[in-house]
Design an enzyme around this catalytic site. Structure first.
Site, PDB file in Angstrom:
ATOM      1  N   TRP A 307      -9.177  -7.156   5.128  1.00 44.99           N
ATOM      2  CA  TRP A 307      -9.028  -8.398   5.793  1.00 44.99           C
ATOM      3  C   TRP A 307     -10.033  -8.921   6.327  1.00 44.99           C
ATOM      4  O   TRP A 307     -10.810  -8.554   7.267  1.00 44.99           O
ATOM      5  CB  TRP A 307      -7.642  -8.111   6.516  1.00 44.99           C
ATOM      6  CG  TRP A 307      -7.082  -9.487   7.242  1.00 44.99           C
ATOM      7  CD1 TRP A 307      -6.974 -10.677   6.506  1.00 44.99           C
ATOM      8  CD2 TRP A 307      -6.763  -9.697   8.519  1.00 44.99           C
ATOM      9  NE1 TRP A 307      -6.461 -11.535   7.400  1.00 44.99           N
ATOM     10  CE2 TRP A 307      -6.410 -10.915   8.636  1.00 44.99           C
ATOM     11  CE3 TRP A 307      -6.769  -8.770   9.691  1.00 44.99           C
ATOM     12  CZ2 TRP A 307      -5.693 -11.445   9.829  1.00 44.99           C
ATOM     13  CZ3 TRP A 307      -6.088  -9.097  10.854  1.00 44.99           C
ATOM     14  CH2 TRP A 307      -5.737 -10.546  11.040  1.00 44.99           C
ATOM     15  N   ASP A 388      -3.236  -0.685  10.468  1.00 48.53           N
ATOM     16  CA  ASP A 388      -3.015  -2.147  10.622  1.00 48.53           C
ATOM     17  C   ASP A 388      -1.606  -2.003   9.727  1.00 48.53           C
ATOM     18  O   ASP A 388      -1.653  -1.833   8.379  1.00 48.53           O
ATOM     19  CB  ASP A 388      -4.057  -2.984   9.669  1.00 48.53           C
ATOM     20  CG  ASP A 388      -3.678  -4.383   9.966  1.00 48.53           C
ATOM     21  OD1 ASP A 388      -2.534  -4.849  10.226  1.00 48.53           O
ATOM     22  OD2 ASP A 388      -4.616  -5.149   9.650  1.00 48.53           O
ATOM     23  N   LYS A 424       5.343 -10.983   8.357  1.00 52.92           N
ATOM     24  CA  LYS A 424       5.565 -11.011   6.871  1.00 52.92           C
ATOM     25  C   LYS A 424       7.128 -10.462   6.565  1.00 52.92           C
ATOM     26  O   LYS A 424       7.990 -11.029   5.939  1.00 52.92           O
ATOM     27  CB  LYS A 424       4.785  -9.988   6.164  1.00 52.92           C
ATOM     28  CG  LYS A 424       3.362 -10.412   6.151  1.00 52.92           C
ATOM     29  CD  LYS A 424       2.954 -11.706   5.772  1.00 52.92           C
ATOM     30  CE  LYS A 424       1.489 -12.160   5.895  1.00 52.92           C
ATOM     31  NZ  LYS A 424       0.799 -11.985   7.130  1.00 52.92           N
TER      32      LYS A 424
END
Length: 578
Positions: A307, A388, A424
């Site tokens: 990311w 993460d 999300k």
């Protein structure tokens, strides 16, 4: 071309076991880096203090982007670079700074469109502004004939450190002083979003942003979230007062249980510290700041690619970012052997960032068997895993399945950090709600770590927001709401899986050259398509479809109506710009 970097050592006798393996000491305070296409130097030299207000001037124009600062070669038109700190004065009363007058490079006799010259295009620049990392050492191969095609320095830079730079108010980075002249504001994803925003075409399609969209292309607010908000609104006992520094207590307890499981021994033994943070990004940043202050090893390894925010988060915390191999562009799958080799070569105590599921940007996850081998090498080397966890439940549709990698590490009794996000899986993007969990070796260690993490948070934002935490807590505490959430969550995951299948079938139906099975083998929101930057830019121009320059698309933003549009664009790009 020679790259040199500043060093505190003046004599080889001072080096001892601290010698930098990236190159020899070639003069006082100067290391010659094994690197063949970049000129840079320590522009800070540690004497102008932390208030570094730096400028690069080219023909009296401030270079506002990385591209502006890639200075074209000219033997007849000299350039000067001034890097100054107006906030700090020298003994004579002038601003501290340096003046650089680059010398002329040898001019290539090749035509600009000759393949070797395209590959060696960096030689047209006297200074190429990009962050240095050891993995860039042979970014374009050692010699021109070793090229595999799409691997020039420009391509490497775009894939790894694409950035925009505004030159003001920047703290110098400890391991990369040259970067102290640049303030990293905007990655390529934002550039793509702005380009899409300004495109007047009515059928434009933005597949760059990591956000779920409905079949109608609209943001989704989960029904269970609306129910929770209505319940909170009707509860007159709720107030808007400050939360404690570590956040809402019930939220922290339930968040830890969600990722670690109902039967976690670490939770039962009180070895877990969880604090509410500002979504996944804030959780990573708090964790990074804590590690920078208290962990003995200051290097952090992240996947290549990862990311785009990961390197910035850890660099700004004062840690040195390195990379381990992850994606294999030849197979468009996991470079598992390369990953194990790089982790095995990492120094003991190094921090390793692992994405627990639905890897961003590739969509490629290790199997459970591979995760076990990763765990073994991480533990045997004494590395510190930092997970993460941005997509739990969003990958497979099952919360427990998506947490298996984390629970595997926690079960062995070792330490780890976990950055958790509800952006999300609950659709709470704008609520900025997440958690940092640190699994410790004992209850006593957990107690000490908790107090130190609070000292990180206090001057950073003092108290986290209450609304998002209240929504999550309401849903996780109520068994009926929790069940409704899991059903809606699986519905989102299933739609993403369906979009993958539809896209794959549409590409196959058009007879597009190549193997596109990686689209259905990958998992989560994103797919690494294998499209190169030239094809991506062409698709934006001709088809008004916007994706990131590394070829990543957000599957979650597709719909049955837009799949044919994307398939047509991919087919045209691949056949015309092979």
């Amino acid at each position: 071309m020679l790259m040199v970097k500043g060093t505190p050592y003046e004599n080889v006798n001072d080096l001892g076991d601290k010698e930098d393996d990236s190159g020899p000491l070639i003069s006082e305070n100067v290391t010659g880096v094994v690197h063949d296409h970049l000129i840079t130097f320590d522009l800070d030299m540690g004497i102008d203090g932390p208030m570094n207000n730096s400028f690069v001037k080219v023909k009296k124009c401030v270079a506002k982007t990385e591209k502006d600062a890639q200075i074209k070669l000219s033997l007849y038109d000299p350039y000067e670079f001034h890097i100054v700190n107006p906030n700090r004065k020298s003994r004579s009363g002038n601003p501290t700074g340096y003046r650089i007058i680059p010398g002329g490079n040898a001019v290539s006799l090749l035509d600009h469109d000759d393949p070797p010259q395209i590959r060696g295009a960096f030689s047209n620049n006297q200074i190429w502004v990009t962050r240095y990392n050891r993995s860039e050492q042979f970014a374009g191969g050692v010699l021109a004939y070793q090229s595999h095609g799409d691997d020039t320095l420009q391509v490497w830079s775009d894939r790894h450190f694409v950035m925009s730079s505004i030159l003001s108010n920047v703290l110098p980075a400890p391991e990369d002083p040259f970067l102290s002249a640049f303030n990293l504001l905007c990655m390529v994803t934002k550039q793509v979003i702005f380009a899409c925003r300004d495109d007047p075409c009515p059928v434009k399609l933005n597949l760059s942003a990591g956000a779920y969209r409905t079949e109608e292309g609209k943001p989704l607010v989960l029904e269970v979230v609306r129910k929770a908000e209505q319940q909170l609104a009707n509860d007159l006992s709720c107030d808007k007062g400050y939360l404690s520094i570590d956040g809402l207590a019930d939220f922290n307890k339930l968040s830890a249980k969600l990722i670690l499981g109902d039967d976690s021994h670490a939770v039962d033994e009180n070895r877990v510290v969880t604090i509410q943070c500002l979504s996944g990004t804030g959780s990573l940043r708090v964790g990074a700041e804590f590690l920078a202050k208290h962990h003995q090893q200051r290097v952090v390894f992240v996947p290549n690619p990862t990311w785009g925010n990961h390197p910035f988060i850890f660099t700004l915390a004062g840690l040195s970012v390195e990379y381990f191999r992850y994606y294999d562009p030849q197979t468009r799958g996991l470079d598992f052997e390369g990953m194990l080799e790089d982790l095995g070569a990492a120094p003991p105590g190094a921090i390793v960032v692992l994405q627990s599921c639905a890897h961003n940007p590739t969509g490629i996850d290790p199997t459970l068997e591979q995760w076990e081998k990763i765990r073994q090498i991480v533990r045997s080397k004494g590395l510190l895993p930092f997970f993460d966890n941005a997509y739990q439940g969003f990958a497979s549709g099952n919360l427990d399945s998506d947490a298996q990698s984390v629970r595997m590490f926690v079960a062995d009794g070792g330490e780890c950090l976990i950055a958790q996000s509800f952006a999300k899986n609950m659709g709470l993007y704008g609520e900025r709600i997440g958690a940092l969990t640190i699994v410790c070796t004992s209850q006593d260690v957990a107690r000490k770590i908790h107090s130190q993490v609070l000292l990180v948070v206090r001057p950073m934002y003092l108290s986290p927001p209450i609304h998002g935490a209240s929504i999550v807590t309401t849903i996780l505490k109520n068994s009926d709401m929790y069940k409704d959430w899991t059903i809606e969550l699986k519905g989102m995951a299933d739609r993403i899986i369906s979009m993958r299948q539809q896209l794959y079938e549409a590409i196959q139906a058009r007879g597009t050259p190549g193997d596109w099975s990686h689209i259905i083998k990958q998992i989560g929101m994103f797919s690494f398509t294998g499209l190169n930057e030239k094809q991506v830019r062409w698709m934006a121009k001709e088809y008004h479809i916007y994706i990131t320059y590394d070829g990543r698309i957000s599957i979650a933003s597709l719909s049955s109506k837009t799949v044919p549009q994307l398939a047509d664009a991919i087919h045209a790009a691949v056949t015309r710009l092979a």
